[in-house]
Scaffold this active site. Structure first.
Site, mmCIF file in Angstrom:
data_model
loop_
_atom_site.group_PDB
_atom_site.id
_atom_site.type_symbol
_atom_site.label_atom_id
_atom_site.label_comp_id
_atom_site.label_asym_id
_atom_site.label_seq_id
_atom_site.Cartn_x
_atom_site.Cartn_y
_atom_site.Cartn_z
ATOM 1 N N TYR A 67 0.850 -1.207 0.000
ATOM 2 C CA TYR A 67 0.000 0.000 0.000
ATOM 3 C C TYR A 67 0.879 1.249 0.000
ATOM 4 O O TYR A 67 0.575 2.238 -0.636
ATOM 5 C CB TYR A 67 -0.900 -0.017 1.242
ATOM 6 C CG TYR A 67 -1.988 1.026 1.217
ATOM 7 C CD1 TYR A 67 -3.271 0.704 0.754
ATOM 8 C CD2 TYR A 67 -1.757 2.335 1.657
ATOM 9 C CE1 TYR A 67 -4.277 1.647 0.725
ATOM 10 C CE2 TYR A 67 -2.760 3.286 1.623
ATOM 11 C CZ TYR A 67 -4.023 2.943 1.162
ATOM 12 O OH TYR A 67 -5.015 3.881 1.133
ATOM 13 N N PHE A 70 -8.370 18.257 -25.699
ATOM 14 C CA PHE A 70 -8.996 16.955 -25.926
ATOM 15 C C PHE A 70 -10.335 16.955 -25.174
ATOM 16 O O PHE A 70 -10.508 17.712 -24.211
ATOM 17 C CB PHE A 70 -8.067 15.831 -25.427
ATOM 18 C CG PHE A 70 -8.677 14.477 -25.630
ATOM 19 C CD1 PHE A 70 -8.849 13.977 -26.913
ATOM 20 C CD2 PHE A 70 -9.119 13.715 -24.560
ATOM 21 C CE1 PHE A 70 -9.449 12.741 -27.114
ATOM 22 C CE2 PHE A 70 -9.716 12.477 -24.758
ATOM 23 C CZ PHE A 70 -9.880 11.990 -26.033
ATOM 24 N N ASP A 71 -11.291 16.111 -25.601
ATOM 25 C CA ASP A 71 -12.657 16.106 -25.028
ATOM 26 C C ASP A 71 -12.668 16.090 -23.497
ATOM 27 O O ASP A 71 -13.413 16.827 -22.867
ATOM 28 C CB ASP A 71 -13.479 14.869 -25.403
ATOM 29 C CG ASP A 71 -13.305 14.377 -26.803
ATOM 30 O OD1 ASP A 71 -12.366 14.812 -27.477
ATOM 31 O OD2 ASP A 71 -14.124 13.545 -27.199
ATOM 32 N N ASP A 76 -0.373 18.781 -21.886
ATOM 33 C CA ASP A 76 -1.150 17.540 -21.937
ATOM 34 C C ASP A 76 -0.270 16.577 -22.735
ATOM 35 O O ASP A 76 -0.155 16.682 -23.950
ATOM 36 C CB ASP A 76 -2.496 17.791 -22.620
ATOM 37 C CG ASP A 76 -3.317 16.513 -22.767
ATOM 38 O OD1 ASP A 76 -2.773 15.412 -22.515
ATOM 39 O OD2 ASP A 76 -4.500 16.601 -23.145
ATOM 40 N N ALA A 130 -0.003 13.266 -23.447
ATOM 41 C CA ALA A 130 -0.370 11.902 -23.870
ATOM 42 C C ALA A 130 0.591 11.323 -24.915
ATOM 43 O O ALA A 130 0.978 10.165 -24.840
ATOM 44 C CB ALA A 130 -1.798 11.891 -24.408
ATOM 45 N N LYS A 137 -1.032 5.760 -23.915
ATOM 46 C CA LYS A 137 -0.563 5.950 -25.293
ATOM 47 C C LYS A 137 0.955 5.706 -25.337
ATOM 48 O O LYS A 137 1.396 4.584 -25.524
ATOM 49 C CB LYS A 137 -0.896 7.375 -25.766
ATOM 50 C CG LYS A 137 -2.378 7.575 -26.100
ATOM 51 C CD LYS A 137 -3.163 8.103 -24.960
ATOM 52 C CE LYS A 137 -4.568 8.467 -25.355
ATOM 53 N NZ LYS A 137 -5.422 8.632 -24.167
ATOM 54 N N HIS A 173 -22.165 10.596 -29.264
ATOM 55 C CA HIS A 173 -21.604 9.678 -30.261
ATOM 56 C C HIS A 173 -21.379 8.265 -29.732
ATOM 57 O O HIS A 173 -21.355 7.314 -30.497
ATOM 58 C CB HIS A 173 -20.315 10.236 -30.878
ATOM 59 C CG HIS A 173 -19.293 10.670 -29.879
ATOM 60 N ND1 HIS A 173 -19.463 11.762 -29.061
ATOM 61 C CD2 HIS A 173 -18.088 10.149 -29.554
ATOM 62 C CE1 HIS A 173 -18.399 11.895 -28.287
ATOM 63 N NE2 HIS A 173 -17.549 10.923 -28.557
HETATM 64 N N1 F0G Z 1 -5.436 14.005 -23.519
HETATM 65 C C1 F0G Z 1 -5.338 13.586 -24.793
HETATM 66 C C2 F0G Z 1 -4.595 14.409 -25.790
HETATM 67 C C3 F0G Z 1 -5.939 12.371 -25.160
HETATM 68 O O1 F0G Z 1 -5.848 11.961 -26.432
HETATM 69 C C4 F0G Z 1 -6.633 11.609 -24.189
HETATM 70 C C5 F0G Z 1 -7.276 10.349 -24.540
HETATM 71 C C6 F0G Z 1 -6.688 12.099 -22.870
HETATM 72 C C7 F0G Z 1 -6.079 13.301 -22.570
HETATM 73 C C8 F0G Z 1 -7.420 11.366 -21.775
HETATM 74 O O2 F0G Z 1 -6.718 10.267 -21.365
HETATM 75 O O3 F0G Z 1 -8.202 8.309 -21.902
HETATM 76 O O4 F0G Z 1 -6.282 8.110 -20.312
HETATM 77 O O5 F0G Z 1 -8.304 9.355 -19.660
HETATM 78 N N2 F0G Z 1 -7.484 9.981 -25.746
HETATM 79 C C9 F0G Z 1 -8.034 8.728 -26.221
HETATM 80 C C10 F0G Z 1 -8.232 8.798 -27.718
HETATM 81 C C11 F0G Z 1 -9.217 8.225 -25.480
HETATM 82 O O6 F0G Z 1 -8.851 7.855 -28.263
HETATM 83 O O7 F0G Z 1 -7.747 9.731 -28.365
HETATM 84 P P1 F0G Z 1 -7.420 8.925 -20.785
#
Ligand code: F0G
Length: 460
Positions: free
Chosen positions: A72, A124-125, A215, A217, A258, A450
């Site tokens: 832990y 990103f979304d 960000d 990723a 990623k 979507h």
């Molecule tokens: N930032 C970027 C640029 C991303 O592409 C994603 C996720 C996230 C943040 C969020 O990360 O999924 O680990 O919570 N992108 C995926 C995609 C889902 O299909 O482009 P997560």
């Protein structure tokens, strides 16, 4: 024509996939209400829905899984992860979390609140969602070259610096909580951001006392593009480039699903502000768990520690980006339009150009994605008006700047032959493009439609 850079690995374990007949696929997609998220993955031949969490771990990572320390507190795997992450990012403070959006959930409320704004080369979304959940507003500020899918530009993911300055003036520097640089710029087509642009963005932020946030990723893919395309970086290692990139920021969040090539995991990094990191820890504990595991098992931490290093390996990146370039070369030869030059993790097909007779409100990007499934069992996703949804105030369909069909390629999963199947399917679709009709929505939820909306083909 770029040569296919052969896989820098051999395959020890395989996962069977099956091809349904065209008739079976027609039935499956109809039963899924023409929504690709509704398909069973067993009914998909080549799955290009996302490159997130879908990569293949190496034998080193799997052996790390077996060695994971599940304590832990004070776990050895936690220490291994911190050492690996510090080596790459050169940040003083690192916090694991269970995925990218969890990192955003922890960090955004510390930087933003009602009346504040976040400016990004493109949110990103989930990043946008967490900006809004914190009570703030998200503003995208990408260079205009990103909107032109045909002309060559090496860094279409860049921040529009003159516009950034104007936005800060317009909204007031005291109201801008954070400037977010997304590398690579996923929503603009996996497009890279140059070091020069990151440095200039950071300069503008410093002049105005605003926090710089990466960000991260796809930071390794972004570093690779810098090495290949930016003057003065050809002889630098990926790690050196990454360290320089991160040196201009104050904080980062990262989906490790990623570029760290793991199935689940994320990170938060804070360069040197110990007080800020105390607040990060204070949010992490109730949201994600104790700081030494952050919502992950010891084995996940171990796999991430190893994956971070494998993700910056130059031969891996040459093969990885080489796959996109191979696809791009073939598509170009066949006159199949896409966001060019190709991005790091995906090919973004330009459905607006391939299906010009389908208006945005009949969803060309989604239509092409359904055709790819029917043609060859390939699953992709719309990044266009279908994904954008309706204006929350007027209820009207939003017209997206792009109508993309994203072919996101999982890491170390598919071979050159799979890529050829994708190209052949697109050639066949292009031949009958003018016979293809769009879709209408028969049911949709209020937000993030979507994923679950139901659709039907429009008969002409
Ligand atoms: N930032 C970027 C640029 C991303 O592409 C994603 C996720 C996230 C943040 C969020 O990360 O999924 O680990 O919570 N992108 C995926 C995609 C889902 O299909 O482009 P997560």
């Amino acid at each position: 024509m770029s040569k296919y850079f052969a896989e820098p690995f051999k395959i020890k374990m395989v996962e069977p996939i099956r091809v349904l007949t065209r008739e079976e696929r027609e039935e499956k997609i109809k039963a899924a209400n023409y929504n690709l998220f509704g398909l069973d993955s067993d009914d998909v031949y080549i799955d290009l829905l996302t490159d997130s969490g879908t990569g293949a771990m190496s034998s080193e990572q799997w052996s790390g899984v077996m060695k994971g320390d599940e304590a832990y507190s004070g776990s050895r795997s936690y220490k291994n992860l911190i050492n690996s992450a510090k080596d790459i990012f050169a940040y003083e403070y690192i916090q694991p979390v269970h995925q990218g959006r969890a990192a955003e959930k922890v960090v955004m409320p510390l930087l933003l609140g009602p009346g504040k704004y976040a400016i990004s080369n493109m949110h990103f979304d989930t990043t946008r969602a967490h900006v809004e959940i914190a009570g703030a507003r998200a503003i995208d500020c990408v260079v205009p070259e990103a909107l032109d899918t045909v002309s060559y530009s090496p860094f279409k993911g860049n921040m529009d610096i003159p516009r950034l300055k104007e936005l800060i003036k317009e909204y007031g520097k005291e109201n801008i909580g954070v400037i977010i640089i997304t590398v690579t710029n996923n929503s603009a087509g996996g497009q890279p951001v140059s070091i020069e642009n990151i440095r200039q963005t950071a300069e503008v932020a410093r002049e105005n006392g605003i926090t710089v946030y990466i960000d991260a990723a796809r930071f390794a893919e972004n570093s690779y593009f810098i090495k290949m395309r930016e003057k003065g970086y050809a002889d630098k290692s990926i790690k050196e480039i990454a360290r320089e990139m991160f040196s201009y920021a104050d904080v980062f969040t990262m989906s490790a699903k990623k570029d760290a090539i793991i199935n689940m995991g994320g990170l938060i990094g804070v360069k040197n502000d110990g007080e800020f990191f105390e607040s990060v820890k204070a949010n992490t504990i109730p949201f994600e768990g104790f700081i030494s595991y952050g919502g992950l098992s010891g084995r996940d931490l171990e796999a991430m520690a190893i994956g971070l290093q494998e993700g910056v390996d130059i031969n891996f990146l040459r093969y990885r980006i080489g796959q996109m370039e191979y696809l791009a070369d073939k598509l170009e030869k066949e006159g199949i339009p896409f966001q060019s030059p190709v991005g790091g993790h995906a090919v973004f097909l330009d459905a607006k150009k391939l299906l010009p007779h389908i208006p945005y409100y009949e969803f060309p990007g989604h239509t092409l994605a359904v055709e790819l499934y029917k043609e060859a069992g390939i699953r992709s996703v719309d990044i266009g008006s279908y994904m954008m949804g309706n204006n929350p105030d007027t209820g009207e369909q939003i017209e997206s700047e792009f109508e993309f069909t994203r072919l996101a390629v999982p890491r170390r999963v598919y071979t050159q032959s799979h890529l050829d199947v994708i190209v052949e399917a697109l050639i066949a679709i292009k031949k009958r493009a003018d016979e293809i009709t769009g879709y209408r929505i028969t049911w949709e939820p209020k937000i993030l439609r979507h994923f679950t909306a139901k659709l039907e083909p429009i008969k002409k």
